[in-house]
Scaffold this active site. Structure first.
Site, PDB file in Angstrom:
ATOM      1  N   ASP A  73       0.808  -1.221   0.000  1.00  0.00           N
ATOM      2  CA  ASP A  73       0.000   0.000   0.000  1.00  0.00           C
ATOM      3  C   ASP A  73       0.845   1.276   0.000  1.00  0.00           C
ATOM      4  O   ASP A  73       0.505   2.244  -0.679  1.00  0.00           O
ATOM      5  CB  ASP A  73      -0.924   0.009   1.222  1.00  0.00           C
ATOM      6  CG  ASP A  73      -2.086  -0.951   1.057  1.00  0.00           C
ATOM      7  OD1 ASP A  73      -2.130  -1.657   0.046  1.00  0.00           O
ATOM      8  OD2 ASP A  73      -2.950  -0.994   1.942  1.00  0.00           O
ATOM      9  N   CYS A  85       1.418  -7.127   5.046  1.00  0.00           N
ATOM     10  CA  CYS A  85       0.812  -5.876   4.586  1.00  0.00           C
ATOM     11  C   CYS A  85      -0.710  -5.980   4.579  1.00  0.00           C
ATOM     12  O   CYS A  85      -1.285  -7.070   4.532  1.00  0.00           O
ATOM     13  CB  CYS A  85       1.348  -5.524   3.201  1.00  0.00           C
ATOM     14  SG  CYS A  85       1.035  -3.818   2.704  1.00  0.00           S
ATOM     15  N   ASP A  86      -1.352  -4.827   4.573  1.00  0.00           N
ATOM     16  CA  ASP A  86      -2.760  -4.653   4.934  1.00  0.00           C
ATOM     17  C   ASP A  86      -3.738  -5.675   4.362  1.00  0.00           C
ATOM     18  O   ASP A  86      -4.577  -6.217   5.078  1.00  0.00           O
ATOM     19  CB  ASP A  86      -3.227  -3.264   4.505  1.00  0.00           C
ATOM     20  CG  ASP A  86      -2.444  -2.153   5.182  1.00  0.00           C
ATOM     21  OD1 ASP A  86      -1.475  -2.466   5.898  1.00  0.00           O
ATOM     22  OD2 ASP A  86      -2.784  -0.981   4.980  1.00  0.00           O
ATOM     23  N   LYS A  87      -3.696  -5.931   3.059  1.00  0.00           N
ATOM     24  CA  LYS A  87      -4.742  -6.753   2.443  1.00  0.00           C
ATOM     25  C   LYS A  87      -4.421  -8.239   2.507  1.00  0.00           C
ATOM     26  O   LYS A  87      -5.298  -9.081   2.266  1.00  0.00           O
ATOM     27  CB  LYS A  87      -4.964  -6.333   0.990  1.00  0.00           C
ATOM     28  CG  LYS A  87      -5.211  -4.849   0.799  1.00  0.00           C
ATOM     29  CD  LYS A  87      -6.263  -4.309   1.737  1.00  0.00           C
ATOM     30  CE  LYS A  87      -6.369  -2.801   1.675  1.00  0.00           C
ATOM     31  NZ  LYS A  87      -5.177  -2.062   2.104  1.00  0.00           N
ATOM     32  N   GLU A 144      -6.883   4.261  -1.064  1.00  0.00           N
ATOM     33  CA  GLU A 144      -6.614   4.998   0.176  1.00  0.00           C
ATOM     34  C   GLU A 144      -6.127   6.410  -0.154  1.00  0.00           C
ATOM     35  O   GLU A 144      -5.520   6.645  -1.194  1.00  0.00           O
ATOM     36  CB  GLU A 144      -5.560   4.280   1.012  1.00  0.00           C
ATOM     37  CG  GLU A 144      -6.065   2.985   1.613  1.00  0.00           C
ATOM     38  CD  GLU A 144      -5.033   2.312   2.505  1.00  0.00           C
ATOM     39  OE1 GLU A 144      -3.914   2.825   2.626  1.00  0.00           O
ATOM     40  OE2 GLU A 144      -5.364   1.268   3.088  1.00  0.00           O
ATOM     41  N   SER A 167      -5.973   5.257   4.803  1.00  0.00           N
ATOM     42  CA  SER A 167      -4.977   4.435   5.482  1.00  0.00           C
ATOM     43  C   SER A 167      -5.256   4.466   6.975  1.00  0.00           C
ATOM     44  O   SER A 167      -5.838   5.423   7.500  1.00  0.00           O
ATOM     45  CB  SER A 167      -3.578   5.000   5.210  1.00  0.00           C
ATOM     46  OG  SER A 167      -2.650   4.518   6.146  1.00  0.00           O
TER      47      SER A 167
END
Length: 559
Positions: A80, A121-123, A445, A471
């Protein structure tokens, strides 16, 4: 003997299948054991998942110690931060679906009896948990771990500081030399962003859901305890295969209520709402925005973690990690302790046996009776501008009400330049539309924009509303997920320059102050725009994706 691997690999007719397993080193004894997958999100494109391959061997050792076999395989990562503020960010939320799909494809196609998902990481985190819920074969989640904070002088830094320093540079507040120094020192190790941004939020929620081992969310990526948790996660997965414990036994409605309570108590990322809705959908659990608002209204905000507070994930780790928050909420009657966890124990049993460090923690985690704020860190807003709902991270702003004049942009691109030209002034409500799940597509984001506004000294004087998302590092009066989105004719599509907008966190309202007749007239005159993409991955996603109020899930057209 009803394990999928038995049907695929045992018996004379499966000789061709076994031949391939022999070629990668499995013996006769290995083939007869339960077969586990390790699905690892790995990439050198950024620090978040740079190291995750190293955890595979420890997970394998844990699985083998319980008498099962294991094989590892990759899934993708879209970083991201590297894609932020660019066309690449449109692929971020899309990657969540791809991760879930690739995990499903590999586990199902090769008849694994269960799997450990390793994310960073985020996803990668919700994507793997969505696959667990969807497949419903024994599964356990393992987080790759947070990065350590950086330091510049007496400042403790995270990636958030780089974005805000960039905003200060654009406005002439921060020198190029200082911006360069912040850039150099902000993220000194591998691992995910150091604050309670989306990655650390989802890791925390994996513990609250029960799909990850208690205490596994907070140790830094550089800590030797990562290896220990990897080994123990492998053991837990192999035991779950033995006992038949499945994700949907763990991910019940009550478990999701627990996760929402932790999200609100910690002041976590607004992305946590999207992701919990999506995981619940895959688990067959009916979860809605009303559940988030109901739980937020009775759950105090008690953790001083960036961006809303002062501390980072490694600081929380030193005082007991996520379990200390779970324990406080449990004692206050705000969690259901009878839900099962991947350990095979209930949440209450797991907390009773957990070893807490005997250290002072009140500077980071407050008592439920003396919270930072009496209600949760995220507020669901509704009103004429977002009839299906929008989200505001109240933990990251000191403002509870904002009334200002609309400054609409059809897309994110023009906002940064408008800020550079001093065209965004105190009292403005910046409206960024056509950036929703379908219109973006991919619901990008907006950290580059929101941090620039804060860094320019306008954080307490300018608000933002978007059908895109933020974010976890975003702070200020920033409202995201406005639904219905502009691309399907939501009210945000017809906001005009100078319209008055009111955002009221205490009342849970977000209203466009035009008459009912005027709004109706504008909506009747609205026409959809041609899609940004007509082929490729983003076009496919846009054709399947649902509203942000439903978690931006992708629904097959046959449903």
């Amino acid at each position: 003997m009803d394990r999928p691997s038995v049907e695929r690999y045992v018996g004379v007719v499966n000789a061709p299948h076994r031949a391939f397993l022999r070629s990668v080193g499995l013996t006769d004894e290995d083939v007869g054991k339960p077969l586990a997958a390790i699905v690892v999100a790995w990439s050198e494109a950024g620090p978040c998942n740079f190291h995750t391959l190293n955890l595979i061997r420890y997970v394998k050792e844990g699985i083998r110690s319980v008498g099962a076999s294991a094989l590892a395989m990759p899934t993708i990562v879209v970083n991201d931060n590297i894609s932020m503020g660019t066309e690449g960010m449109r692929y971020s939320l899309v990657s969540r679906e791809l991760i879930a799909d690739t995990a499903e494809a590999q586990v199902m196609a090769h008849a694994f009896d269960g799997f450990v998902g390793i994310g960073g990481c985020d996803k990668t985190e919700p994507g793997l948990m969505m696959a667990m819920a969807r497949i419903n074969r024994p599964a356990a989640y393992l987080y790759g771990g947070t990065a350590e904070p950086g330091f510049y002088g007496d400042r403790k830094l995270t990636i958030e500081d780089v974005y805000e320093s960039l905003g200060g540079y654009v406005k002439g507040i921060v020198s190029e030399e200082e911006l360069l120094m912040v850039e150099r020192f902000a993220h000194p190790t591998y691992g995910t962003c150091a604050g309670l941004f989306t990655a650390n939020t989802m890791a925390s929620l994996s513990e609250a859901l029960g799909i990850a081992l208690l205490g596994s969310a907070s140790p830094p990526a550089t800590s030797a305890r990562r290896a220990a948790y990897a080994y123990e996660t492998g053991m837990a997965l192999a035991k779950a295969i033995e006992t038949g414990l499945k994700p949907r036994d763990i991910m019940t409605f009550e478990a999701f209520e627990n996760a929402i309570a932790v999200l609100m108590a910690m002041g976590g990322s607004t992305n946590g709402i999207l992701h919990l809705l999506a995981i619940a959908y895959e688990a067959g659990v009916k979860l809605s925005l009303e559940d988030f608002e109901r739980i937020s209204s009775k759950t105090p905000y008690i953790a001083s973690l960036r961006p809303g507070g002062l501390y980072v994930m490694s600081d929380l780790d030193q005082v007991g990690g996520v379990p200390i928050i779970l324990r406080k909420l449990m004692k206050a009657g705000l969690l259901n302790g009878d839900v099962l966890t991947i350990s095979g124990k209930t949440l209450r049993e797991s907390l009773e046996s957990y070893k807490f460090p005997e250290v002072q923690h009140s500077h980071i985690v407050k008592e439920v009776s003396q919270p930072i704020k009496p209600t949760g860190g995220i507020k669901i807003l509704r009103g004429t501008l977002a009839p299906e709902g929008a989200v505001l991270k109240v933990a990251a702003t000191g403002i509870t009400r904002f009334e200002g004049r609309a400054k609409p942009f059809d897309g994110e691109e023009g906002v940064f330049e408008a800020l550079r030209r001093n065209e965004i002034q105190e009292g403005d409500v910046v409206v960024i539309r056509y950036e929703g799940p379908r219109g973006g597509p991919g619901m990008p984001e907006m950290l580059r924009v929101t941090a620039a506004i804060v860094g320019a000294g306008l954080g307490e004087h300018v608000a933002m509303v978007t059908d895109g998302r933020f974010s976890g590092a975003t702070r200020g009066m920033m409202v995201g997920h406005a639904s219905p989105e502009a691309a399907v004719g939501g009210p945000i599509a017809v906001v005009e320059e100078g319209d008055k907008i009111v955002i009221d966190a205490e009342k849970g309202k977000i209203d466009l102050l035009v008459s009912e007749n005027e709004l109706k007239k504008r909506l009747e005159g609205w026409r959809p725009r041609p899609p940004r993409y007509t082929s490729g991955l983003l076009a496919k996603y846009a054709s399947l994706v649902a509203s942000a109020s439903l978690g931006a899930i992708t629904k097959p057209t046959l449903q």
